[in-house]
Enzyme design. Structure first.
Site, PDB file in Angstrom:
ATOM      1  N   VAL A  31       0.856  -1.187   0.000  1.00  7.59           N
ATOM      2  CA  VAL A  31       0.000   0.000   0.000  1.00  7.59           C
ATOM      3  C   VAL A  31       0.893   1.239   0.000  1.00  7.59           C
ATOM      4  O   VAL A  31       1.767   1.374   0.871  1.00  7.59           O
ATOM      5  CB  VAL A  31      -0.901   0.043   1.260  1.00  7.59           C
ATOM      6  CG1 VAL A  31      -1.858   1.235   1.192  1.00  7.59           C
ATOM      7  CG2 VAL A  31      -1.672  -1.251   1.444  1.00  7.59           C
ATOM      8  N   ASN A 116      -2.377   4.095  -3.489  1.00  8.39           N
ATOM      9  CA  ASN A 116      -3.278   4.896  -2.653  1.00  8.39           C
ATOM     10  C   ASN A 116      -2.799   6.341  -2.474  1.00  8.39           C
ATOM     11  O   ASN A 116      -3.608   7.248  -2.363  1.00  8.39           O
ATOM     12  CB  ASN A 116      -3.387   4.188  -1.290  1.00  8.39           C
ATOM     13  CG  ASN A 116      -4.011   5.056  -0.235  1.00  8.39           C
ATOM     14  OD1 ASN A 116      -5.222   5.230  -0.194  1.00  8.39           O
ATOM     15  ND2 ASN A 116      -3.181   5.651   0.623  1.00  8.39           N
ATOM     16  N   TYR A 198      -7.003  18.136  -9.086  1.00 12.45           N
ATOM     17  CA  TYR A 198      -7.339  16.840  -8.494  1.00 12.45           C
ATOM     18  C   TYR A 198      -8.335  16.084  -9.385  1.00 12.45           C
ATOM     19  O   TYR A 198      -8.146  14.908  -9.695  1.00 12.45           O
ATOM     20  CB  TYR A 198      -7.930  17.057  -7.103  1.00 12.45           C
ATOM     21  CG  TYR A 198      -8.273  15.790  -6.360  1.00 12.45           C
ATOM     22  CD1 TYR A 198      -7.277  15.006  -5.785  1.00 12.45           C
ATOM     23  CD2 TYR A 198      -9.592  15.359  -6.227  1.00 12.45           C
ATOM     24  CE1 TYR A 198      -7.586  13.839  -5.095  1.00 12.45           C
ATOM     25  CE2 TYR A 198      -9.913  14.203  -5.534  1.00 12.45           C
ATOM     26  CZ  TYR A 198      -8.905  13.448  -4.972  1.00 12.45           C
ATOM     27  OH  TYR A 198      -9.205  12.291  -4.302  1.00 12.45           O
ATOM     28  N   LYS A 202      -7.679  12.480 -11.347  1.00 13.23           N
ATOM     29  CA  LYS A 202      -8.398  11.226 -11.111  1.00 13.23           C
ATOM     30  C   LYS A 202      -9.071  10.736 -12.398  1.00 13.23           C
ATOM     31  O   LYS A 202      -9.181   9.515 -12.619  1.00 13.23           O
ATOM     32  CB  LYS A 202      -9.406  11.393  -9.970  1.00 13.23           C
ATOM     33  CG  LYS A 202      -8.745  11.634  -8.595  1.00 13.23           C
ATOM     34  CD  LYS A 202      -7.815  10.489  -8.166  1.00 13.23           C
ATOM     35  CE  LYS A 202      -7.300  10.675  -6.744  1.00 13.23           C
ATOM     36  NZ  LYS A 202      -6.411   9.604  -6.285  1.00 13.23           N
ATOM     37  N   THR A 233     -10.477  11.974   6.562  1.00 10.31           N
ATOM     38  CA  THR A 233      -9.006  11.950   6.610  1.00 10.31           C
ATOM     39  C   THR A 233      -8.543  13.399   6.450  1.00 10.31           C
ATOM     40  O   THR A 233      -9.361  14.291   6.242  1.00 10.31           O
ATOM     41  CB  THR A 233      -8.433  11.146   5.423  1.00 10.31           C
ATOM     42  OG1 THR A 233      -8.816  11.810   4.214  1.00 10.31           O
ATOM     43  CG2 THR A 233      -8.932   9.715   5.400  1.00 10.31           C
TER      44      THR A 233
END
Ligand code: NDP
Length: 279
Positions: A31, A116, A198, A202, A233
Site C-alpha cells: 500500500v 493509494n 485533483y 483522477k 481523513t
C-alpha cells in the site's frame, strides 16, 4: 447525491456482490501512502484479518519522520508488516522500494498493489496554477504508473505462481485509489470544491486503470479503480465539510469488495460498496 443513492440499490451489493473478507487470501500486499488516512487504515485492517497476509508492505515517504510514528508502532506489534520508503514522484525511490520488496519476498511474487498515495490542492478554475497541475498529475497519475511499472515483474510472478484461474485480487491485482470527483458523468460535489487539478488527475488515473487492464489482463493481472467514498481523513476533511465515512467504514467496505472482483470487472471503476461508477 440523490442520483448516487438511488442507483445504489441496483448495483453493488444489490447485484449480488457478497463480501468474503474471511476467504480473501492475499499472501502479499503493498500500500502506498500508508502512514495516515485510508492507506494506514488498509494496512491495519489487512493485519487484523483472521488470515492476514504473510507480508504487508506499508510504504511512506519518510519512515523515520514523525508522520510515520503510528506505522512504526503497528510494525512493532506485527512482524509481517514491513515499512518501506517510497516517494511516488521519485523514480529512484520507486526502484529502490521495488528492490527491497523483491528481496523480502524471496522468490515469490506480489499479489496486490494498492496505489493509494495522492494529493489534493483546493484550487478553483480561477486560482489553479501550472505548478499545482503538474505536481498533482505527477503524484496522482505518473506516480501510480511508475509504481505499477516497477512492481510489474513481482505481480507477474504472483500471477504465474498462482493455481487460480481467471483474474482476482488474491492472485495479482493493481488497485488504483481513484475518486468520484474525477468522474466526467457525475463530477461529485462541484459546489463544495472545484479542485481542478485533483479532478483532472483522477479522470486520468481512471484512463490509466483502463489502459493497465488492457495491457496486463493477459498476464493474469486485474486492474481496478476504486472510489473509497467521502472519508474523514486529512484530505477528505480539507474543505471542512461534514464528511460521512470513517476510515474504518470505508476500508471495511473496500476489503469486502476486493474479493468479489474478477475478470468481468477488469478495468472498471467501482466504489467502496462495490457499485460500478460512471466514468
Ligand atoms: P490523506 O491526505 O489522508 O493521505 C495521503 C497519503 O498519501 C499520505 O500517506 C501521504 O504521505 C501520501 N502521499 C502524498 N504524496 C505522496 C508522495 N509524493 N509520495 C508518497 N506518498 C505520498 O489522503 P486519504 O487517505 O484521504 O486518501 C487516500 C486515497 O483515497 C487518495 O488516492 C485519495 O485521492 C483517495 N480519495 C480520498 C477521499 C476522501 O474522502 N478522503 C475521497 C476520494 C478519493 P505524507 O504523510 O508523507 O504526506
Amino acid at each position: 447525491l440523490a442520483q448516487l443513492s438511488l442507483s445504489r440499490g441496483s448495483a453493488g451489493w444489490g447485484r449480488g456482490r457478497q463480501g468474503t473478507m474471511a476467504g480473501f487470501n492475499v499472501r502479499s500486499v503493498l500500500v502506498t501512502g500508508a502512514n495516515r488516512g485510508i492507506g494506514l487504515g488498509l494496512a491495519k485492517q489487512f493485519l487484523g484479518k483472521s488470515n492476514p497476509p504473510e507480508w504487508v508492505f506499508a510504504t511512506c515517504r519518510d519512515p523515520e519522520g514523525a508522520q510515520a510514528q503510528e506505522l512504526k508502532t503497528l510494525a512493532s506489534r506485527h512482524p509481517n508488516l514491513m515499512i518501506v520508503a517510497l516517494e511516488v514522484t521519485d523514480p529512484a525511490s520507486i526502484k529502490a522500494a521495488a528492490a527491497r520488496v523483491e528481496e523480502h519476498l524471496k522468490g515469490s511474487g506480489l499479489n496486490l498493489l494498492i496505489n493509494n498515495a495522492a494529493i489534493l490542492r483546493l484550487n478553483t478554475l480561477e486560482s489553479e496554477t501550472p505548478e499545482d497541475m503538474s505536481l498533482v498529475y505527477a503524484t496522482n497519475v505518473t506516480g501510480p504508473l511508475l509504481v505499477s511499472q516497477a512492481f510489474l515483474p513481482l505481480l507477474k510472478k504472483a500471477a504465474q505462481g498462482s493455481p487460480q484461474p481467471g483474474l482476482s485480487c488474491s492472485k495479482a491485482a493493481i488497485v488504483n485509489m481513484s475518486s468520484v470527483g474525477g468522474s466526467i458523468t457525475n463530477p461529485f460535489a462541484w459546489q463544495l470544491g472545484q479542485v481542478i487539478s485533483y479532478r483532472c488527475s483522477k479522470a486520468a488515473l481512471n484512463m490509466l486503470t483502463k489502459c493497465q487492464s488492457l495491457g496486463y489482463g493477459g498476464d493474469g493481472i486485474l486492474s481496478i479503480a476504486v472510489h473509497p467514498g467521502w472519508v474523514q481523513t486529512d484530505m477528505g476533511s480539507s474543505a471542512s465539510h461534514q464528511v460521512p465515512l470513517t476510515v474504518d467504514m470505508s476500508v471495511r467496505g473496500i476489503l469486502n469488495v476486493l474479493p468479489t472482483l474478477s475478470e468481468k470487472d477488469n478495468g472498471a471503476f467501482v466504489d467502496w460498496e462495490g457499485k460500478v461508477l460512471p466514468w
